[in-house]
Design a protein around this motif. Sequence first.
Motif, PDB file in Angstrom:
ATOM      1  N   UNK A 107     -42.390  -3.623  27.766  1.00  0.00           N
ATOM      2  CA  UNK A 107     -42.462  -2.185  28.037  1.00  0.00           C
ATOM      3  C   UNK A 107     -42.501  -1.343  26.756  1.00  0.00           C
ATOM      4  N   UNK A 108     -43.272  -1.810  25.791  1.00  0.00           N
ATOM      5  CA  UNK A 108     -43.463  -1.037  24.568  1.00  0.00           C
ATOM      6  C   UNK A 108     -42.319  -1.088  23.580  1.00  0.00           C
ATOM      7  N   UNK A 109     -41.299  -1.878  23.840  1.00  0.00           N
ATOM      8  CA  UNK A 109     -40.174  -1.988  22.901  1.00  0.00           C
ATOM      9  C   UNK A 109     -40.588  -2.918  21.755  1.00  0.00           C
ATOM     10  N   UNK A 110     -40.914  -2.301  20.616  1.00  0.00           N
ATOM     11  CA  UNK A 110     -41.532  -3.035  19.509  1.00  0.00           C
ATOM     12  C   UNK A 110     -40.653  -4.140  18.958  1.00  0.00           C
TER      13      UNK A 110
ATOM     14  N   UNK B 137     -33.364  -5.124  23.521  1.00  0.00           N
ATOM     15  CA  UNK B 137     -33.078  -6.311  24.331  1.00  0.00           C
ATOM     16  C   UNK B 137     -32.431  -5.913  25.650  1.00  0.00           C
ATOM     17  N   UNK B 138     -31.453  -5.058  25.569  1.00  0.00           N
ATOM     18  CA  UNK B 138     -30.737  -4.604  26.767  1.00  0.00           C
ATOM     19  C   UNK B 138     -31.687  -3.871  27.714  1.00  0.00           C
ATOM     20  N   UNK B 139     -32.538  -3.017  27.180  1.00  0.00           N
ATOM     21  CA  UNK B 139     -33.490  -2.270  27.992  1.00  0.00           C
ATOM     22  C   UNK B 139     -34.441  -3.212  28.725  1.00  0.00           C
ATOM     23  N   UNK B 140     -34.999  -4.190  28.006  1.00  0.00           N
ATOM     24  CA  UNK B 140     -35.972  -5.102  28.615  1.00  0.00           C
ATOM     25  C   UNK B 140     -35.314  -5.964  29.685  1.00  0.00           C
ATOM     26  N   UNK B 141     -34.095  -6.413  29.441  1.00  0.00           N
ATOM     27  CA  UNK B 141     -33.404  -7.212  30.446  1.00  0.00           C
ATOM     28  C   UNK B 141     -33.196  -6.404  31.734  1.00  0.00           C
ATOM     29  N   UNK B 142     -32.826  -5.167  31.597  1.00  0.00           N
ATOM     30  CA  UNK B 142     -32.570  -4.332  32.770  1.00  0.00           C
ATOM     31  C   UNK B 142     -33.874  -3.902  33.437  1.00  0.00           C
ATOM     32  N   UNK B 143     -34.884  -3.620  32.639  1.00  0.00           N
ATOM     33  CA  UNK B 143     -36.171  -3.198  33.193  1.00  0.00           C
ATOM     34  C   UNK B 143     -36.830  -4.319  33.983  1.00  0.00           C
ATOM     35  N   UNK B 144     -36.598  -5.567  33.584  1.00  0.00           N
ATOM     36  CA  UNK B 144     -37.160  -6.716  34.278  1.00  0.00           C
ATOM     37  C   UNK B 144     -36.221  -7.277  35.349  1.00  0.00           C
ATOM     38  N   UNK B 145     -35.170  -6.514  35.670  1.00  0.00           N
ATOM     39  CA  UNK B 145     -34.213  -6.878  36.729  1.00  0.00           C
ATOM     40  C   UNK B 145     -33.480  -8.180  36.443  1.00  0.00           C
TER      41      UNK B 145
END
Length: 280
Positions: A13-16, A142-150
Amino acid sequence: MAKLYIGKRSSSYGRASFREIADFAAHPDLRNRGPVTDRIRDMRTTFKPMLDRAITGDSPPIHEILDRAESNFRMATDEQIAKFSCGLKRKVAEPLLKSAVAKMRQGAIGSMTPAEQQIVVNFGDSVIWNPALRGQDVFDDFKFVMMKNSLAGEADGARMDGARAVVILHAITVMHGAAFDIGDGLVGELQAGFENRDACLEVTAALSLQSYPKQVSMKVGLFWTDLLGQDHVGPKLAGRAGPWNFPIEIRDGKLEPIGSLPPLPKATDDVSTIDFPGER
C-alpha cells in the motif's frame, strides 16, 4: 518476519520502507535499485564537490554543483526544504529549483528570477544528508501493512508495539551484508554497527572514492535507529561497535555474530575515512 515481508511485498500500500525491507529479504545477494541505493547515489553526488575542493584544492565544475543542488533537495526533509527556500513547502520549492537548474544548464542565467537564484545557490552550496530509512518509520510501516492486510486487528495494535525492537532488528539483519552496485562502477557492502556518537544501531555503507592522492573511504548512514547498541547486542558484540564485516543474526531478542568473530582490522595511514553519521 521474512515470510511476512516477502508475502506482502506486493501488498504494501505504498509504504516505501516495507517494500524496501521486503526486497532486501527476497533478494539478499545484490541491490541495485530502491530507496537505499538511490540514497547512496545522492550522497556521493552531494559530497563529491566538497571532497574535491578539500583534498585537491580544485573548484568543482558548475554541473557538479547543479547535480548537488538536486541531490540535496531529494534528500532534504520538509523542514530542511523550508529552511533553504525561505519557508516554501516542497511542492512549491521543487518546480522553482527545477526551473533554476534548467536555466543554468542552458546558460540562460540572465532569465532567472531572484527566487530561482536564491534557491539554487542555497541548495547547491550546502551539504544535506539524511538516512534512507529510520527505525520508527520501518516499524510504523510494518504495523500499517499488517493491519491493512488483516493480519492484525485494531485490538492487536498495542501488542504489536511490544515487538517494535524485533521488527527493527530484523530490518538490520536483512540489510547487513547486502552488496550494492549503483551501476557506474561504485560497489560496496552494507554493514551494521553502533559506532556513532549516540551509540545507536545503524546500517552504513562504505564508499571508496578513487582518483585522489590517497584512497578516500566515506562511511554514510543509510538506516538509523534509536536502539542503543549495548541494550540490543549480545556479549560478543558489546565490545565491537562495528561496522561489522561478519554475518549476524537475532538470538534471544539481541544481535549476535554467526560463528566466531574475526580479528579486528588494523588501521593504516594510507586511507582517509570521512564519516557522515546517519542521524543527520
